[in-house]
Design a protein around this motif. Structure first.
Motif, PDB file in Angstrom:
ATOM      1  N   VAL A  32      13.251  -0.678   0.049  1.00 14.37           N
ATOM      2  CA  VAL A  32      12.842  -1.488  -0.451  1.00 14.37           C
ATOM      3  C   VAL A  32      13.819  -2.590  -0.982  1.00 14.37           C
ATOM      4  O   VAL A  32      13.539  -3.887  -0.618  1.00 14.37           O
ATOM      5  CB  VAL A  32      12.212  -1.125  -1.352  1.00 14.37           C
ATOM      6  N   THR A  40      15.879  -4.235   1.911  1.00 16.04           N
ATOM      7  CA  THR A  40      14.819  -5.249   2.933  1.00 16.04           C
ATOM      8  C   THR A  40      14.509  -6.048   2.213  1.00 16.04           C
ATOM      9  O   THR A  40      15.019  -7.094   2.774  1.00 16.04           O
ATOM     10  CB  THR A  40      13.433  -3.951   2.403  1.00 16.04           C
ATOM     11  N   LEU A  46       9.512  -8.145   8.572  1.00 11.66           N
ATOM     12  CA  LEU A  46       8.722  -7.367   7.901  1.00 11.66           C
ATOM     13  C   LEU A  46       7.339  -6.714   8.698  1.00 11.66           C
ATOM     14  O   LEU A  46       6.440  -7.997   8.999  1.00 11.66           O
ATOM     15  CB  LEU A  46       8.307  -7.099   6.345  1.00 11.66           C
ATOM     16  N   PRO A  59       4.272  -5.874   7.325  1.00 14.37           N
ATOM     17  CA  PRO A  59       2.854  -4.980   6.937  1.00 14.37           C
ATOM     18  C   PRO A  59       1.495  -5.217   6.435  1.00 14.37           C
ATOM     19  O   PRO A  59       1.092  -5.652   8.020  1.00 14.37           O
ATOM     20  CB  PRO A  59       3.013  -6.259   4.737  1.00 14.37           C
ATOM     21  N   GLY A 110       6.656   0.179  -1.995  1.00 13.81           N
ATOM     22  CA  GLY A 110       6.773   0.152  -0.454  1.00 13.81           C
ATOM     23  C   GLY A 110       5.762   0.240   0.001  1.00 13.81           C
ATOM     24  O   GLY A 110       4.826   0.002   0.976  1.00 13.81           O
ATOM     25  N   THR A 111       4.880   1.208  -0.624  1.00  8.75           N
ATOM     26  CA  THR A 111       3.419   1.850  -0.324  1.00  8.75           C
ATOM     27  C   THR A 111       2.196   1.820  -1.630  1.00  8.75           C
ATOM     28  O   THR A 111       2.979   1.823  -2.501  1.00  8.75           O
ATOM     29  CB  THR A 111       3.366   3.367   0.107  1.00  8.75           C
ATOM     30  N   HIS A 153      -1.381   0.705   1.980  1.00  6.11           N
ATOM     31  CA  HIS A 153      -0.520  -0.691   2.226  1.00  6.11           C
ATOM     32  C   HIS A 153       0.716  -0.260   2.065  1.00  6.11           C
ATOM     33  O   HIS A 153       1.381   0.546   1.554  1.00  6.11           O
ATOM     34  CB  HIS A 153      -1.180  -2.297   1.093  1.00  6.11           C
ATOM     35  N   LEU A 202       4.214  -1.666   2.760  1.00  2.69           N
ATOM     36  CA  LEU A 202       5.176  -3.221   3.131  1.00  2.69           C
ATOM     37  C   LEU A 202       5.181  -3.562   4.486  1.00  2.69           C
ATOM     38  O   LEU A 202       5.943  -4.237   5.235  1.00  2.69           O
ATOM     39  CB  LEU A 202       6.867  -2.765   2.337  1.00  2.69           C
ATOM     40  N   ASP A 203       6.108  -2.834   5.049  1.00  2.00           N
ATOM     41  CA  ASP A 203       6.700  -2.094   6.751  1.00  2.00           C
ATOM     42  C   ASP A 203       5.451  -1.631   7.835  1.00  2.00           C
ATOM     43  O   ASP A 203       6.173   0.048   7.962  1.00  2.00           O
ATOM     44  CB  ASP A 203       7.872  -1.545   7.183  1.00  2.00           C
TER      45      ASP A 203
END
Length: 161
Positions: free
Chosen positions: A74, A77, A85, A87, A114-115, A134, A136-137
């Motif tokens: 993260v 990123t 990204l 998402p 990130g999750t 969810h 992030l990537d």
């Protein structure tokens, strides 16, 4: 006897989080633990959950590893100029059936940078649950699913077998 041990662990966690192991703070931690027990008294069952301590330790170490790797990913990123990204939210069908195991999995996913676990649904088949996560990537949702299955879910299954 088991609840006394759990109360001791809660008290020590309280002291560690508050940063003080003084006697008054330990007493306050024990009182907070007792209030927690009272709040969840209906949910405390007499059924003993099988716990394998070494596998539980392995799960904890895996979480620390994933925490560090995800935090690093993260960080890389967000400092990049382009931040390419993708998402998104993906569905993850878990084979875990106990509420405690599913909750632990959802929390471990959420605590990993990130999750974020968004929702848990019961799909009606064999007690299986679907977690909506969810990321992030989310460029490779199959890879994310595989990572959860081979990592957290497998270790949870081993720890509480």
């Amino acid at each position: 006897m088991r609840r006394i041990g759990l109360l001791a662990v809660l008290t020590l966690c309280w002291a560690a989080v508050s940063g003080s192991f003084s006697v008054p703070n330990l007493i306050l931690g024990a009182l907070v633990g007792l209030v927690c027990f009272w709040l969840v008294r209906e949910k405390l069952s007499t059924e003993r959950l099988p716990i394998r301590p070494l596998a539980l330790l392995t799960l904890g170490l895996l979480f620390l590893k994933e925490l560090a790797l995800s935090a690093w990913a993260v960080l890389k990123t967000v400092v990049r100029r382009d931040m390419a990204l993708k998402p998104g939210i993906f569905a993850y069908e878990t084979g875990l059936t106990r509420d405690m195991e599913v909750t632990l999995l959802a929390n471990l996913i959420t605590l990993t940078p990130g999750t974020l676990s968004v929702d848990i649904r019961d799909d009606g088949r064999d007690g299986r649950r679907i977690l909506y996560v969810h990321a992030l990537d989310c460029a490779d949702p199959a890879g994310l699913r595989r990572g959860i299955a081979d990592g957290f879910e497998r270790r949870i299954r081993e720890a509480f077998a």
